[in-house]
Design an enzyme around this catalytic site. Structure first.
Site, PDB file in Angstrom:
ATOM      1  N   GLU A 377      40.171  43.575  12.103  1.00  0.00           N
ATOM      2  CA  GLU A 377      40.925  44.242  11.048  1.00  0.00           C
ATOM      3  C   GLU A 377      42.297  43.598  10.870  1.00  0.00           C
ATOM      4  O   GLU A 377      42.733  42.780  11.658  1.00  0.00           O
ATOM      5  CB  GLU A 377      41.102  45.732  11.383  1.00  0.00           C
ATOM      6  N   ASN A 378      42.990  44.028   9.811  1.00  0.00           N
ATOM      7  CA  ASN A 378      44.385  43.717   9.545  1.00  0.00           C
ATOM      8  C   ASN A 378      44.584  42.217   9.278  1.00  0.00           C
ATOM      9  O   ASN A 378      43.662  41.418   9.311  1.00  0.00           O
ATOM     10  CB  ASN A 378      45.274  44.194  10.705  1.00  0.00           C
TER      11      ASN A 378
END
Length: 556
Positions: A377-378
């Site tokens: 993620e991110n």
């Protein structure tokens, strides 16, 4: 247990009686006849393990830097064996260091020895005498059904080799190599036996220039392959003196797109997080719901390329290990979640795929894992092309080094399927031949008032279509590589996934034979109507553990 103890005692008495009647020959000068006795090759060279249950690990070891791990299960005792050339009517000594519960060391037709409990390495030893015309012996190590992973190291078979120490003649090349079967991830091979002046003791199977398997018979199944991909194989024969034959003629085989078979992997595994949220006792939840597997979060970096729970707690010796032990004692298992949205992650901190694979391997070795999940993620991992590729290549490495390991990628999604970064991740997984088993999307945080059932289905259909396009799979095979990871109750964006909605999502996942169903999190699987988004409850009215109970009904 009592029956087996009596059987062992009876066998021991019979052997002692035989020894009293027969004058055994004196052992010749000791020399270890085994190939890779300490597993330092890192590739089970010379050894053959049942059902792909054996792997080479870096901890715990008795000597050197490597050891054998045998993943005994309810249906497989993880037997690893090696056949060597021996001399007739000669006494040999077999010894080795083992660790675990009910670990056996023995020789086919020549007896065995075992330990009921070895929490640290313990030496086992026995002697046997070959028959009047015996020219080969098969030694083995195995655990016991349902007793979990054992470890073995520094195995020794002392005595004269069958070649008499002067054998320099290599076996002939194996002939008739052919592919006898394929799936989306495996190729089965067979060949005609090679010949040798003393005796062939094993065969090395090569995929291209890489040795991928060592067997004692004339067939092998190579796993961990990508679907709908062509691979070329050759085989070489070996004898007890270490002479290696020329390569066989090559054969090329193409794995299938899947045809609905998929990976055969099914996992209902809600998240359990020990870092906050008053984590419940796993056995309490298991007994109340029937759930068997938990996704345990999160493995992060404790500094550099060093894995730790939440980046703080050690892999072993703490609450996480004791929790995993409690889950397994109750008949369950775990898959670790590596990464997540926040925190100091391994992907950016490990400088190369090899280093990152080493960090993953530490987690695998700590718990004898069957599957791992990388929650990517991110902007530091998901929206970073260099780190995406590093993660994919690292997963490819650990999959090759751990036969049977299942790899899962978890990432965000739009309401209609993967984002541009998700599309890139899937495309690169194919281009890099990473062999990912399950692509799991997180269909939530779309915004307040979202249709959580409709959006989840639409997002999953979008992922299915992308997998079909990239991998050439049919619908059934694409579905079989997909997972859904939802958020129970009230989400960060004020969406509501009710018990009814989650039941519909589960039923849809079952009807389409998906591979995995999870949600965030068991810590929140408690009612608190109007409680908002909190760590300890779902924010809606519900019986405790009801989302988990629904998830336990996922069978794929």
């Amino acid at each position: 247990m009592l029956i087996r103890n009596r059987l062992v005692a009876s066998l021991g008495a019979s052997l002692l009686g035989a020894a009293a009647l027969v004058a055994l020959p004196t052992p010749a000068q000791a020399a270890n006849l085994l190939t890779d006795p300490g597993f330092e090759s890192g590739a089970l060279t010379g050894w053959s393990c049942s059902g792909g249950t054996g792997s080479v690990v870096s901890t715990p070891v008795h000597g050197g830097t490597k050891a054998l791990a045998g993943a005994a299960s309810a249906s497989d005792n993880a037997k690893c064996s090696q056949t060597v050339a021996v001399q007739p009517n000669t006494t040999y000594t077999l010894s080795g260091w083992v660790r675990g519960s009910y670990v056996y060391l023995g020789v086919d037709g020549g007896g065995s020895t075992w330990t009921a409990s070895a929490p640290s390495y313990q030496q086992l030893q026995l002697s046997f005498t070959t028959g009047a015309s015996q020219t080969s012996a098969t030694v083995y190590i195995h655990g016991w059904y349902g007793q979990g992973t054992y470890h073995a190291d520094d195995i020794s078979l002392d005595g004269p080799g069958g070649g008499g120490g002067t054998d320099t003649q290599a076996p002939t090349a194996p002939t008739g190599l052919q592919a006898t079967g394929t799936t989306s991830s495996t190729v089965s091979l067979s060949w005609t036996a090679a010949t040798d002046n003393v005796g062939v003791t094993g065969y090395d199977v090569y995929r291209g220039a890489t040795k991928v398997s060592t067997v004692t018979g004339t067939s092998a199944t190579v796993g961990g392959l990508a679907a709908n991909t062509a691979y070329t194989f050759t085989v070489k024969a070996r004898d007890a003196a270490g002479n290696v034959s020329p390569a066989s003629s090559a054969v090329t085989a193409t794995t299938t797109p899947g045809g609905g078979g998929g990976t055969g992997f099914k996992q209902a595994a809600p998240y359990l997080y020990l870092g906050w949220g008053n984590p419940p006792a796993p056995a309490t939840v298991m007994n109340a719901t029937g759930i068997k597997t938990f996704t345990m979060a999160f493995i992060l970096s404790s500094g550099g390329c060093n894995p730790a729970w939440d980046g703080q707690r050690p892999l072993t010796g703490g609450v996480d290990q004791s929790t995993i032990g409690a889950i397994r004692a109750a008949g369950g298992d775990i898959v670790p979640s590596i990464g997540g949205w926040s925190g100091n992650k391994l992907g950016p901190n490990c400088s190369t795929p090899e280093a990152l694979a080493g960090a993953y391997q530490k987690v695998i070795d700590a718990y004898g894992l069957k599957s791992i999940d990388v929650d990517i993620e991110n902007t530091d991992e998901f929206e970073n092309a260099v780190v995406q590729d590093r993660i994919l290549n690292a997963l490819k490495i650990v999959k090759a080094g751990n036969p049977g390991l299942r790899t899962i990628l978890t990432f965000g999604t739009s309401t209609t399927g993967p984002t541009s970064w998700g599309n890139r991740l899937i495309e690169q997984s194919k281009a890099l031949n990473a062999g990912i088993d399950v692509f799991t999307i997180m269909p939530f945080d779309f915004g307040g008032g979202a249709d959580m059932y409709g959006n989840t289905v639409n997002a999953t259909e979008g992922l299915k279509n992308k997998l079909k396009s990239v991998y050439g799979w049919d619908d059934a095979t694409a579905y079989a590589h997909i997972g859904i990871s939802g958020m129970n109750g009230l989400s960060d964006q004020q969406e509501v996934t009710s018990l009814e909605t989650w039941t519909k999502i589960r039923d849809w996942a079952n009807a389409h034979h998906l591979a995995r169903l999870a949600f965030w999190s068991v810590n929140r699987d408690r009612g608190c109507a109007g409680g908002g988004v909190t760590e300890t409850c779902s924010g809606i009215a519900q019986p405790d553990w009801e989302f988990t109970r629904i998830t336990a009904g996922f069978t794929g």
